[in-house]
Design an enzyme around this catalytic site. Sequence first.
Site, PDB file in Angstrom:
ATOM      1  N   GLY A 142     -41.785 -34.992   2.255  1.00  0.00           N
ATOM      2  CA  GLY A 142     -40.768 -34.189   1.561  1.00  0.00           C
ATOM      3  C   GLY A 142     -39.369 -34.640   1.965  1.00  0.00           C
ATOM      4  O   GLY A 142     -38.423 -33.846   1.961  1.00  0.00           O
ATOM      5  N   LYS A 143     -39.233 -35.935   2.263  1.00  0.00           N
ATOM      6  CA  LYS A 143     -37.930 -36.472   2.677  1.00  0.00           C
ATOM      7  C   LYS A 143     -36.893 -36.333   1.566  1.00  0.00           C
ATOM      8  O   LYS A 143     -35.725 -36.101   1.834  1.00  0.00           O
ATOM      9  CB  LYS A 143     -38.055 -37.964   3.046  1.00  0.00           C
ATOM     10  CG  LYS A 143     -38.912 -38.220   4.259  1.00  0.00           C
ATOM     11  CD  LYS A 143     -39.024 -39.703   4.564  1.00  0.00           C
ATOM     12  CE  LYS A 143     -39.832 -40.489   3.582  1.00  0.00           C
ATOM     13  NZ  LYS A 143     -41.246 -40.145   3.499  1.00  0.00           N
ATOM     14  N   GLN A 189     -41.658 -44.086   3.019  1.00  0.00           N
ATOM     15  CA  GLN A 189     -42.943 -44.029   3.716  1.00  0.00           C
ATOM     16  C   GLN A 189     -42.814 -43.209   5.008  1.00  0.00           C
ATOM     17  O   GLN A 189     -41.989 -42.325   5.070  1.00  0.00           O
ATOM     18  CB  GLN A 189     -43.491 -45.440   3.991  1.00  0.00           C
ATOM     19  CG  GLN A 189     -43.973 -46.183   2.752  1.00  0.00           C
ATOM     20  CD  GLN A 189     -42.870 -46.825   1.957  1.00  0.00           C
ATOM     21  OE1 GLN A 189     -42.006 -47.470   2.508  1.00  0.00           O
ATOM     22  NE2 GLN A 189     -42.895 -46.645   0.661  1.00  0.00           N
ATOM     23  N   ARG A 237     -40.994 -67.395   4.446  1.00  0.00           N
ATOM     24  CA  ARG A 237     -39.758 -68.067   4.027  1.00  0.00           C
ATOM     25  C   ARG A 237     -39.865 -68.743   2.668  1.00  0.00           C
ATOM     26  O   ARG A 237     -39.265 -69.774   2.416  1.00  0.00           O
ATOM     27  CB  ARG A 237     -39.309 -69.069   5.101  1.00  0.00           C
ATOM     28  CG  ARG A 237     -38.916 -68.364   6.376  1.00  0.00           C
ATOM     29  CD  ARG A 237     -38.931 -69.245   7.563  1.00  0.00           C
ATOM     30  NE  ARG A 237     -40.268 -69.726   7.847  1.00  0.00           N
ATOM     31  CZ  ARG A 237     -40.611 -70.396   8.924  1.00  0.00           C
ATOM     32  NH1 ARG A 237     -39.693 -70.684   9.823  1.00  0.00           N
ATOM     33  NH2 ARG A 237     -41.839 -70.791   9.108  1.00  0.00           N
ATOM     34  N   GLY A 253     -41.902 -42.816  -3.544  1.00  0.00           N
ATOM     35  CA  GLY A 253     -41.626 -41.926  -4.663  1.00  0.00           C
ATOM     36  C   GLY A 253     -41.021 -40.666  -4.074  1.00  0.00           C
ATOM     37  O   GLY A 253     -41.692 -39.923  -3.381  1.00  0.00           O
ATOM     38  N   HIS A 254     -39.743 -40.476  -4.272  1.00  0.00           N
ATOM     39  CA  HIS A 254     -39.071 -39.300  -3.716  1.00  0.00           C
ATOM     40  C   HIS A 254     -38.856 -38.264  -4.814  1.00  0.00           C
ATOM     41  O   HIS A 254     -38.169 -38.535  -5.790  1.00  0.00           O
ATOM     42  CB  HIS A 254     -37.742 -39.694  -3.070  1.00  0.00           C
ATOM     43  CG  HIS A 254     -37.938 -40.485  -1.812  1.00  0.00           C
ATOM     44  ND1 HIS A 254     -36.928 -41.175  -1.195  1.00  0.00           N
ATOM     45  CD2 HIS A 254     -39.026 -40.685  -1.052  1.00  0.00           C
ATOM     46  CE1 HIS A 254     -37.401 -41.769  -0.108  1.00  0.00           C
ATOM     47  NE2 HIS A 254     -38.679 -41.488  -0.012  1.00  0.00           N
ATOM     48  N   PRO A 283     -54.761 -38.426  -5.723  1.00  0.00           N
ATOM     49  CA  PRO A 283     -54.775 -37.230  -4.873  1.00  0.00           C
ATOM     50  C   PRO A 283     -54.590 -37.634  -3.412  1.00  0.00           C
ATOM     51  O   PRO A 283     -55.145 -38.633  -2.979  1.00  0.00           O
ATOM     52  CB  PRO A 283     -56.169 -36.626  -5.094  1.00  0.00           C
ATOM     53  CG  PRO A 283     -56.960 -37.642  -5.829  1.00  0.00           C
ATOM     54  CD  PRO A 283     -56.029 -38.675  -6.394  1.00  0.00           C
ATOM     55  N   LEU A 330     -43.652 -25.324   4.512  1.00  0.00           N
ATOM     56  CA  LEU A 330     -44.245 -24.220   5.287  1.00  0.00           C
ATOM     57  C   LEU A 330     -44.910 -23.208   4.351  1.00  0.00           C
ATOM     58  O   LEU A 330     -45.937 -22.621   4.686  1.00  0.00           O
ATOM     59  CB  LEU A 330     -43.143 -23.540   6.122  1.00  0.00           C
ATOM     60  CG  LEU A 330     -43.616 -22.441   7.057  1.00  0.00           C
ATOM     61  CD1 LEU A 330     -44.512 -22.993   8.173  1.00  0.00           C
ATOM     62  CD2 LEU A 330     -42.438 -21.691   7.685  1.00  0.00           C
ATOM     63  N   ASP A 356     -44.693 -39.061   2.383  1.00  0.00           N
ATOM     64  CA  ASP A 356     -44.817 -37.860   1.553  1.00  0.00           C
ATOM     65  C   ASP A 356     -44.539 -36.572   2.323  1.00  0.00           C
ATOM     66  O   ASP A 356     -45.141 -35.533   2.058  1.00  0.00           O
ATOM     67  CB  ASP A 356     -46.212 -37.777   0.897  1.00  0.00           C
ATOM     68  CG  ASP A 356     -46.569 -39.063   0.190  1.00  0.00           C
ATOM     69  OD1 ASP A 356     -45.695 -39.607  -0.501  1.00  0.00           O
ATOM     70  OD2 ASP A 356     -47.707 -39.530   0.335  1.00  0.00           O
ATOM     71  N   THR A 386     -48.352 -43.174  -7.660  1.00  0.00           N
ATOM     72  CA  THR A 386     -49.603 -43.580  -8.315  1.00  0.00           C
ATOM     73  C   THR A 386     -50.371 -42.412  -8.920  1.00  0.00           C
ATOM     74  O   THR A 386     -51.327 -42.628  -9.656  1.00  0.00           O
ATOM     75  CB  THR A 386     -50.519 -44.267  -7.288  1.00  0.00           C
ATOM     76  OG1 THR A 386     -50.758 -43.338  -6.224  1.00  0.00           O
ATOM     77  CG2 THR A 386     -49.909 -45.533  -6.737  1.00  0.00           C
ATOM     78  N   GLY A 387     -50.004 -41.180  -8.569  1.00  0.00           N
ATOM     79  CA  GLY A 387     -50.719 -40.004  -9.060  1.00  0.00           C
ATOM     80  C   GLY A 387     -52.042 -39.767  -8.337  1.00  0.00           C
ATOM     81  O   GLY A 387     -52.781 -38.851  -8.664  1.00  0.00           O
TER      82      GLY A 387
HETATM   83  P1  IMP Z   1     -48.298 -50.580  -0.068  1.00  0.00           P
HETATM   84  O1  IMP Z   1     -47.062 -50.101   0.574  1.00  0.00           O
HETATM   85  O2  IMP Z   1     -48.323 -50.406  -1.556  1.00  0.00           O
HETATM   86  O3  IMP Z   1     -48.678 -51.983   0.345  1.00  0.00           O
HETATM   87  O4  IMP Z   1     -49.520 -49.642   0.463  1.00  0.00           O
HETATM   88  C1  IMP Z   1     -49.958 -49.664   1.818  1.00  0.00           C
HETATM   89  C2  IMP Z   1     -50.340 -48.272   2.280  1.00  0.00           C
HETATM   90  O5  IMP Z   1     -49.169 -47.475   2.379  1.00  0.00           O
HETATM   91  C3  IMP Z   1     -51.286 -47.522   1.336  1.00  0.00           C
HETATM   92  O6  IMP Z   1     -52.125 -46.681   2.103  1.00  0.00           O
HETATM   93  C4  IMP Z   1     -50.333 -46.676   0.515  1.00  0.00           C
HETATM   94  O7  IMP Z   1     -50.972 -45.539  -0.034  1.00  0.00           O
HETATM   95  C5  IMP Z   1     -49.326 -46.301   1.573  1.00  0.00           C
HETATM   96  N1  IMP Z   1     -48.006 -45.966   1.014  1.00  0.00           N
HETATM   97  C6  IMP Z   1     -47.074 -46.819   0.568  1.00  0.00           C
HETATM   98  N2  IMP Z   1     -45.977 -46.141   0.154  1.00  0.00           N
HETATM   99  C7  IMP Z   1     -46.224 -44.844   0.375  1.00  0.00           C
HETATM  100  C8  IMP Z   1     -45.450 -43.655   0.191  1.00  0.00           C
HETATM  101  O8  IMP Z   1     -44.300 -43.648  -0.250  1.00  0.00           O
HETATM  102  N3  IMP Z   1     -46.069 -42.495   0.557  1.00  0.00           N
HETATM  103  C9  IMP Z   1     -47.307 -42.454   1.091  1.00  0.00           C
HETATM  104  N4  IMP Z   1     -48.056 -43.533   1.277  1.00  0.00           N
HETATM  105  C10 IMP Z   1     -47.521 -44.731   0.930  1.00  0.00           C
END
Ligand code: IMP
Length: 434
Positions: free
Chosen positions: A15-16, A224, A143, A40-41, A304, A332, A13, A301-302
């Site tokens: 801001g990529k 991520q 596998r 989620g971009h 916070p 910034l 998150d 997921t919405g």
């Molecule tokens: P999973 O990837 O759904 O298995 O979640 C594992 C961990 O990675 C959790 O803490 C999620 O909130 C975090 N996570 C997965 N994808 C993202 C992302 O795109 N942004 C921020 N956290 C993420």
Amino acid sequence: MANVVIIGAQWGDEGKGKIVDYLAQFADATVRYAGGNNAGHTVVVRGERTILHLVPSGVLHPGKICVLGNGLVVDPGVLLEEMDLLRKKGIRLTSKTFFISERAHLIMPYHRRIDTAREKSKKGRIGTTGRGIGPAYEDKMARCGFRFADVLTAESFREKLKIILQEKNAYLRYILKEPGFGYREVLEQYSEYGRRLKPYITDTSRQIHELIARRKHILFEGAQGTLLDIDHGTYPFVTSSSAAVGGVLTGCGIGPRSIDEIVGVIKAYTTRVGGGPFPTELHDVVGAHLQREGKEYGATTGRPRRCGWFDAVAGRYSMRINGMTQLALTKLDILTGLDSIKICVGYRIGRKVVTEMPSDPSRLEKALPVYDAIPGWKQDIREARSLDELPRNAVRYIRYLETLMGIPFGFISVGPQRDESIIVRDPFEGCNRS
Ligand code: IMP
């Protein structure tokens, strides 16, 4: 020519999406290499917000090639929905511009159910996105996963599904106390997905190599962040893929010499969604300010996001793991209005102060941040397009972070819109942009 990797330097998150969107205008292709629809971009173009979970953000530039590499786990239902959504916005993915690796793994319905059922139990909860990501990668390594190539060969898909579904249903019913899935229903649904996605499924490693051979510019879009990487992140509170730079090689089938630049995207403060240690987390008015002003709610997921000060220990660690050649600073503007801004320069663990990230989660859990502080600024900075147009204290903050991180920022984002950015140097600079 330049092939550029974009990596999140924190817990995701960062801001990529905005940086990818900016650089994608100069690239010929955008490639995702790891993760799935846990990402989620968010990209804002002319005030219109688009959230993408699977299709690379580069798709918002018409005519560019988009690739889903073999390192992904793909939920085909979600992908088809996203393709429909894009079509409604007037963006059509064609078999000439959109490619899915035949080696990429599929998220099956039992993966989602296993993921959410495990998250319901308090013990061992990670705070996952519930999209089935971890269970799909488990099967890849064990596998017994399904790849896109499997759904295209009806006979072997039928046989394999029968055996695997029996095992998964037993696990769901007897261990997790959840209902199982009917064989026919899954077979029909996934065969249909296979039929609809067939035109796009191909050997993407070959496609990428051809692009490289033709000296095209490629953007590898990370999902991520480094601290969520399965090997280098804050294990076990991580995702199940190689989110850091190593994932580009395994997740696309290319060699390291095909990469020219590695751009780390780092937010001017820190956020984390889900469980796990977070030394600079704030539970006060400043934390609330960052969450409110930064709209820090998960794009997937919405939920916070937890918010805190900039952590230079984590940032430097991320620089080392990825060998970043450039940095982009984001959000910034969210710090505007704060009287004083803190920067974590070390961790106090017991009697010692350390400046390296501990690998043991229990030590990281005990880490107390050691802060430096600099005065904040009050002026709105969203109109600034060069460093000269920023308030003095904002430039001081930038310079201090650059000193801590060891390299200057090539890109500074001062607002959510495409053009609300200060471009100091972009990684395709000097390339033939024909
Ligand atoms: P999973 O990837 O759904 O298995 O979640 C594992 C961990 O990675 C959790 O803490 C999620 O909130 C975090 N996570 C997965 N994808 C993202 C992302 O795109 N942004 C921020 N956290 C993420």
